[in-house]
Each structure stands twice: as structure tokens, then as C-alpha cells.
Design an enzyme around this catalytic site. Structure first.
Site, PDB file in Angstrom:
ATOM      1  N   ASP A 133     -77.113  69.953  -6.079  1.00  0.00           N
ATOM      2  CA  ASP A 133     -76.665  68.540  -6.945  1.00  0.00           C
ATOM      3  C   ASP A 133     -77.873  68.475  -8.198  1.00  0.00           C
ATOM      4  OD1 ASP A 133     -75.036  68.015  -4.677  1.00  0.00           O
ATOM      5  OD2 ASP A 133     -76.791  66.955  -3.490  1.00  0.00           O
ATOM      6  N   ARG A 140     -62.901  86.589  12.925  1.00  0.00           N
ATOM      7  CA  ARG A 140     -61.646  87.048  12.568  1.00  0.00           C
ATOM      8  C   ARG A 140     -60.380  86.591  13.282  1.00  0.00           C
ATOM      9  NH1 ARG A 140     -64.768  92.009  13.978  1.00  0.00           N
ATOM     10  NH2 ARG A 140     -65.951  90.241  14.586  1.00  0.00           N
ATOM     11  N   ARG A 159     -78.831  60.048  -2.180  1.00  0.00           N
ATOM     12  CA  ARG A 159     -79.605  61.508  -2.057  1.00  0.00           C
ATOM     13  C   ARG A 159     -81.374  60.992  -2.205  1.00  0.00           C
ATOM     14  NH1 ARG A 159     -76.580  63.964  -7.084  1.00  0.00           N
ATOM     15  NH2 ARG A 159     -74.394  64.435  -6.039  1.00  0.00           N
ATOM     16  N   GLY A 207     -78.946  63.382 -19.613  1.00  0.00           N
ATOM     17  CA  GLY A 207     -78.113  62.271 -19.163  1.00  0.00           C
ATOM     18  C   GLY A 207     -76.772  62.639 -18.373  1.00  0.00           C
TER      19      GLY A 207
HETATM   20  P1  IMP Z   1     -72.828  71.624   5.471  1.00  0.00           P
HETATM   21  O1  IMP Z   1     -72.961  72.841   4.615  1.00  0.00           O
HETATM   22  O2  IMP Z   1     -71.658  70.589   4.951  1.00  0.00           O
HETATM   23  O3  IMP Z   1     -72.611  71.906   6.882  1.00  0.00           O
HETATM   24  O4  IMP Z   1     -73.955  70.784   5.273  1.00  0.00           O
HETATM   25  C1  IMP Z   1     -75.312  71.319   5.642  1.00  0.00           C
HETATM   26  C2  IMP Z   1     -76.377  70.962   4.963  1.00  0.00           C
HETATM   27  O5  IMP Z   1     -76.326  71.306   3.346  1.00  0.00           O
HETATM   28  C3  IMP Z   1     -76.580  69.256   4.855  1.00  0.00           C
HETATM   29  O6  IMP Z   1     -77.893  68.865   4.794  1.00  0.00           O
HETATM   30  C4  IMP Z   1     -75.754  69.037   3.468  1.00  0.00           C
HETATM   31  O7  IMP Z   1     -76.234  67.648   2.968  1.00  0.00           O
HETATM   32  C5  IMP Z   1     -76.083  70.296   2.729  1.00  0.00           C
HETATM   33  N1  IMP Z   1     -75.290  70.394   1.496  1.00  0.00           N
HETATM   34  C6  IMP Z   1     -74.032  70.961   1.795  1.00  0.00           C
HETATM   35  N2  IMP Z   1     -73.272  71.257   0.673  1.00  0.00           N
HETATM   36  C7  IMP Z   1     -74.173  70.692  -0.290  1.00  0.00           C
HETATM   37  C8  IMP Z   1     -74.304  70.569  -1.987  1.00  0.00           C
HETATM   38  O8  IMP Z   1     -73.162  70.917  -2.466  1.00  0.00           O
HETATM   39  N3  IMP Z   1     -75.016  69.781  -2.502  1.00  0.00           N
HETATM   40  C9  IMP Z   1     -76.230  69.627  -1.554  1.00  0.00           C
HETATM   41  N4  IMP Z   1     -76.492  69.633  -0.209  1.00  0.00           N
HETATM   42  C10 IMP Z   1     -75.506  70.253   0.434  1.00  0.00           C
END
Ligand code: IMP
EC number: 6.3.4.4
Length: 335
Positions: free
Chosen positions: A13, A139, A256, A325
Site C-alpha cells: 500500500d 496441480r 490501515r 499527494g
Molecule cells: P491474503 O494474501 O489476502 O491472504 O492476506 C494475507 C495478509 O497480507 C493480510 O494481512 C493482508 O492484509 C495482507 N495483504 C494482502 N495483500 C495485500 C496488499 O496488496 N497490500 C497490503 N496488504 C496485503
């Protein structure tokens, strides 16, 4: 020419999508390709006309009209999310998907939502990515080439990426963040379902390492984390709101968690894993509100200048972009 691999240093992010869009426009890149896990990622960019663009599947390089966008074979594809983005962003004729991508099916999303370990303990986005990856490894997944709706987009993206990078610029947009890597995080199970390093991104799209021109590591000046797991220097929610720096997830809408400063040791670890040659320092306006919307190097304030020096010291790479920004043009290009 060659490829610029864009990865996030910490927990994601950080504005990789905006950086990819900026480079696509600035350098008129012929190709941008998504690496990373899949649709659990969410990139958002505010265009100069105020339109907010949110993408989960395709790289944001499409914002440059001459850029073709692709999805590498290591990335999970959700056909519904993909179709939505092609339609919303009007991308027919500019999208390539590797036929070998594993598919996220509705059953994968349902399985993750019903899994208390993932939903409550890990804080997963529950978008089906981990479940689909598990089926791929076992698989028994369907692949993009098995889905008739994806037929118009199919190609060998790995071959295309290497062909284009020989003469032109390819932007490789990673997803998530280095410290969410499955096998490199010390915080398992608070990770995503794959690695999120530069090497992983190259592997996701089949890029030959000899064609890497730069590894651009995106460092979020005040790091955030969504989901569970440690966040050093985490700010209390009231302070985040008081300072007007609250953020919400693109995929889940969750607030967040936000840190008040960078953890220098973790940043050094991310630099060791990724070997960046360039740094984009993002959300500088959250460190110093006086930087908001600045577009000129003359506007860099003393606190941000000090931070640039510290980040360059800790990563061993020059800061080439400063994000100031939410708008696409809220950027200082130091190149
Ligand atoms: P999952 O990959 O959706 O199973 O999430 C596992 C962990 O990775 C969680 O804490 C999510 O919030 C974090 N996460 C997954 N994708 C992102 C992303 O694109 N940005 C930030 N955190 C992520």
C-alpha cells in the site's frame, strides 16, 4: 532498454500503482506487466481530473494510452475482476494474459471467507488467492487457457516480456510488500501466499535477469499495515485521525494501521533482499503536510530532506521519486 521492476519494501500500500502509472506516462513504456500474488492487491491512483482509479488485477501502466498491460503466468487471475477492469478502464485490445495463470474461482473466495484462521487470525483479504494458489500447487487448478471468456487475451506473456524488454521499456509492477513475503517474513503466518521481492516479481512474469535495468523499491515514508502482525512504531488510531493521515484498504475498505516512522533495520533488510538501484519515497506529505502537492525539487522541506538522506543511507540507493499527494501529478521527479 530493459525492465524496471517495481516492488514495495515493507507491508504494501505504498503507491506502487501510482509509480508504475507515472513511469508509463513519463517514459511512454510499451508494456506494463503485473507480478505478485493476484487480486488481493489493490492499487489506487487519482487522475488529474479527479477520477479515482482502483485496480486489483491489471497494472496501472494502462493510464498511458500507448501502454499494453499484461498479467504474468505466476499471478492468479480472477476472470470476474479482470473483466470488470477491462470494461471500466476501456482496455479492449490492450490486455494480455498468460494462458498458464491459475484461476481464482468463486469456491476459492467462499473457502477463504469460511476459514477462521485466514479471516480472523491472519487478517487475509479473503479474495481467494491463497486457496487458488494451493490448488495450483496441488496441480488441480484451472488455468486461464481453460476459461473461454479469457480467450481474447491469451498469449505467452513471458516470451512477450523478454521480447519487448530487449529493445524497449517494460514496467514490472509487483504487489503486496517485501515483509509480507511467505518465505522471507519472520512474521509467518501474518504473510501473504507468495514472495513479494524483486526476484519473485521477475519469476512471476518470466523475466530474464539480464534484462533488468533497474529495481525501483517503493518506500512508504510512514508505513502502514492491514491485517494482523507486528507494526513497529504503530500510532494510536486517534493520533492518525488527528493528523489527518488515515488510510483505508482498496480491496477490503479496512482502516490501515499506521506507523509514526520507518524502522531502519527492517528497511535495510528489505534493501538486502531486493537490491534496489532506485528508491521512490511515497506519502511524503504525511511526514510534512507542507509537502502536499509539491511538484518541484525546490519545495522539499528540511524534514523530508533529512528523511531522503536517511533512506539513501539505509538502502544504498538514490531517491529518484518523491510522492507528495494522492494525485498522479503530485510527484517530484528527481531523475
Ligand atoms: P491474503 O494474501 O489476502 O491472504 O492476506 C494475507 C495478509 O497480507 C493480510 O494481512 C493482508 O492484509 C495482507 N495483504 C494482502 N495483500 C495485500 C496488499 O496488496 N497490500 C497490503 N496488504 C496485503
Amino acid at each position: 532498454m530493459g525492465a524496471v521492476v517495481i516492488v514495495d519494501a515493507l507491508w504494501g500500500d505504498s503507491g506502487k500503482g501510482k509509480v508504475c502509472a507515472h513511469l508509463a506516462v513519463r517514459d511512454k513504456a510499451p508494456l506494463a506487466v503485473r507480478a505478485g500474488v493476484g487480486t488481493n492487491a489493490g492499487a489506487s491512483v487519482t487522475l488529474d481530473d479527479g477520477t479515482l482509479v482502483r485496480a486489483r488485477q491489471l497494472p496501472t501502466g494502462w493510464i498511458n494510452p500507448g501502454t499494453t498491460v499484461a498479467v504474468g503466468s505466476g499471478v492468479l487471475v480472477d476472470p470476474t475482476v479482470l473483466a470488470g477492469e477491462v470494461a471500466r478502464f476501456d482496455l479492449d485490445g490492450r490486455v494480455l494474459v498468460d494462458g498458464r495463470c491459475a484461476l481464482i474461482e468463486p469456491g476459492h473466495v467462499e473457502a477463504e471467507r469460511a476459514d477462521a484462521h485466514l479471516a480472523a487470525t491472519v487478517g487475509s483479504t479473503c479474495t481467494g488467492n491463497g486457496a487458488a494458489r494451493a490448488d495450483f500447487v496441488l496441480r488441480r487448478a484451472r488455468q486461464a487457457r481453460d476459461e473461454p471468456a479469457l480467450a481474447p487475451y491469451l498469449t505467452d506473456v513471458a516470451r512477450h516480456v523478454n521480447d519487448v524488454a530487449r529493445d524497449g521499456l517494460v514496467l514490472v509492477e509487483g504487489s503486496q510488500g517485501t515483509l509480507l513475503s511467505l518465505a522471507f517474513s519472520d512474521e509467518y503466518p501474518y504473510t501473504t501466499s507468495g514472495n513479494c521481492t524483486a526476484a519473485a516479481a521477475m519469476d512471476d512474469v518470466g523475466l530474464n535477469w539480464r534484462l533488468v535495468q533497474d529495481v525501483l523499491m517503493v518506500v512508504k515514508a510512514l508505513p502502514t499495515r492491514v491485517g494482523e502482525g507486528p507494526l513497529p512504531y504503530e500510532l494510536p488510531e486517534e493520533e492518525v485521525l488527528r493528523r489527518g493521515i488515515a488510510e483505508y484498504g482498496v480491496v477490503t475498505g479496512r482502516p490501515r494501521r499506521k506507523a509514526g516512522r520507518l524502522d531502519r533495520e527492517l528497511l535495510g533488510y528489505a534493501a538486502m533482499l531486493n537490491g534496489p538501484t532506485q528508491i521512490a519515497l511515497t506519502f511524503c506529505d504525511h511526514v510534512d503536510p507542507a509537502m502536499r502537492g509539491a511538484r518541484d525539487a525546490g519545495a522539499i522541506t528540511a524534514p523530508v530532506r533529512a528523511l531522503i538522506e536517511q533512506v539513501e543511507h539505509d538502502t544504498g540507493a538514490p531517491v529518484v521519486l518523491l510522492d507528495t499527494g494522492p494525485g498522479l501529478s503530485d510527484m517530484i521527479d528527481l531523475r
